[in-house]
Design a protein around this motif. Structure first.
Motif, mmCIF file in Angstrom:
data_model
loop_
_atom_site.group_PDB
_atom_site.id
_atom_site.type_symbol
_atom_site.label_atom_id
_atom_site.label_comp_id
_atom_site.label_asym_id
_atom_site.label_seq_id
_atom_site.Cartn_x
_atom_site.Cartn_y
_atom_site.Cartn_z
ATOM 1 N N MET A 1 0.951 -0.878 -0.376
ATOM 2 C CA MET A 1 0.305 -0.110 0.116
ATOM 3 C C MET A 1 1.339 0.950 -0.026
ATOM 4 N N PRO A 2 0.905 2.265 -0.874
ATOM 5 C CA PRO A 2 1.371 3.219 -1.184
ATOM 6 C C PRO A 2 1.616 3.986 -0.020
ATOM 7 N N MET A 3 2.273 5.320 0.911
ATOM 8 C CA MET A 3 2.509 5.887 1.284
ATOM 9 C C MET A 3 1.478 7.282 1.032
ATOM 10 N N PRO A 4 0.379 7.704 2.207
ATOM 11 C CA PRO A 4 -0.257 8.819 1.735
ATOM 12 C C PRO A 4 0.783 10.278 1.125
ATOM 13 N N ARG A 5 0.634 10.985 0.369
ATOM 14 C CA ARG A 5 1.500 11.520 -0.206
ATOM 15 C C ARG A 5 1.553 13.134 0.777
ATOM 16 N N LYS A 6 0.857 12.951 2.017
ATOM 17 C CA LYS A 6 0.581 14.032 3.046
ATOM 18 C C LYS A 6 2.114 13.917 3.736
ATOM 19 N N VAL A 7 2.073 12.164 4.154
ATOM 20 C CA VAL A 7 2.843 11.967 4.738
ATOM 21 C C VAL A 7 4.481 12.111 4.510
ATOM 22 N N CYS A 8 4.250 11.658 3.537
ATOM 23 C CA CYS A 8 5.762 11.182 2.377
ATOM 24 C C CYS A 8 6.109 12.833 2.160
ATOM 25 N N LEU A 9 5.447 14.017 2.496
ATOM 26 C CA LEU A 9 6.264 15.170 1.970
ATOM 27 C C LEU A 9 6.462 15.898 3.826
ATOM 28 N N LEU A 10 5.675 15.289 4.729
ATOM 29 C CA LEU A 10 6.501 15.559 5.927
ATOM 30 C C LEU A 10 7.036 14.786 6.307
ATOM 31 N N ALA A 11 6.880 13.696 6.179
ATOM 32 C CA ALA A 11 8.751 12.733 6.650
ATOM 33 C C ALA A 11 9.210 13.200 5.532
ATOM 34 N N ILE A 12 9.401 13.813 4.622
ATOM 35 C CA ILE A 12 10.600 14.919 3.316
ATOM 36 C C ILE A 12 11.473 15.679 4.120
ATOM 37 N N LEU A 13 10.067 16.754 4.800
ATOM 38 C CA LEU A 13 10.485 18.366 4.953
ATOM 39 C C LEU A 13 10.851 18.155 6.505
ATOM 40 N N LEU A 14 10.820 17.070 7.098
ATOM 41 C CA LEU A 14 11.256 16.541 8.596
ATOM 42 C C LEU A 14 12.964 16.788 8.574
ATOM 43 N N THR A 15 13.065 15.654 7.601
ATOM 44 C CA THR A 15 14.733 14.926 7.319
ATOM 45 C C THR A 15 15.307 16.281 6.872
ATOM 46 N N VAL A 16 14.363 17.274 6.455
ATOM 47 C CA VAL A 16 15.836 18.407 5.899
ATOM 48 C C VAL A 16 15.961 19.354 6.877
ATOM 49 N N THR A 17 14.524 19.862 7.111
ATOM 50 C CA THR A 17 14.706 20.562 8.393
ATOM 51 C C THR A 17 15.809 20.271 9.567
ATOM 52 N N LEU A 18 15.778 18.372 10.077
ATOM 53 C CA LEU A 18 16.783 18.024 10.844
ATOM 54 C C LEU A 18 17.760 18.340 10.635
ATOM 55 N N THR A 19 18.520 17.753 9.582
ATOM 56 C CA THR A 19 19.366 17.347 9.649
ATOM 57 C C THR A 19 20.622 18.011 9.413
ATOM 58 N N PRO A 20 20.375 19.923 8.875
ATOM 59 C CA PRO A 20 21.288 20.298 9.618
ATOM 60 C C PRO A 20 22.093 20.839 10.965
ATOM 61 N N VAL A 21 21.463 20.367 11.949
ATOM 62 C CA VAL A 21 21.744 20.096 13.040
ATOM 63 C C VAL A 21 22.931 19.511 13.703
ATOM 64 N N ASP A 22 23.185 18.947 13.415
ATOM 65 C CA ASP A 22 23.975 17.749 13.390
ATOM 66 C C ASP A 22 25.312 18.308 12.742
ATOM 67 N N MET A 23 24.943 18.552 11.524
ATOM 68 C CA MET A 23 26.334 19.232 10.614
ATOM 69 C C MET A 23 26.453 20.052 11.015
ATOM 70 N N HIS A 24 26.807 21.356 11.974
ATOM 71 C CA HIS A 24 27.440 21.945 12.512
ATOM 72 C C HIS A 24 27.790 22.156 14.298
ATOM 73 N N ALA A 25 28.491 20.746 14.577
ATOM 74 C CA ALA A 25 28.359 20.260 15.751
ATOM 75 C C ALA A 25 30.650 20.207 15.183
ATOM 76 N N GLU A 26 31.038 20.366 16.682
ATOM 77 C CA GLU A 26 32.498 20.470 16.621
ATOM 78 C C GLU A 26 32.637 19.920 17.651
ATOM 79 N N PRO A 27 34.189 19.630 17.140
ATOM 80 C CA PRO A 27 34.660 18.737 18.539
ATOM 81 C C PRO A 27 34.878 20.010 19.754
#
Length: 70
Positions: free
Chosen positions: A1-27
């Protein structure tokens, strides 16, 4: 059963929004610590315990040779 379009877009939006948080960390910085009892100096990221005072310069490496640039 395919994922509804709204759920898929929400998942992509959350992934793109939360990913840069980890990229700015330094030792964490390394510091030289001087013994209050004698002239012994160690390089550590954390406080070695009572009887030690932190010297002022922060370093990028575990040997406290490369000063950290701000």
């Amino acid at each position: 059963m395919p994922m509804p379009r709204k759920v898929c877009l929400l998942a992509i939006l959350l992934t793109v929004t939360l990913t840069p948080v980890d990229m700015h960390a330094e030792p964490a910085a390394w510091y030289k610590w001087r013994s209050k009892l004698n002239t012994h100096v160690v390089c550590s990221q954390t406080w070695p315990g009572e009887g030690w005072e932190q010297m002022t310069t922060a370093y990028r490496d575990a040997r406290c040779e490369k000063p950290k640039k701000n």
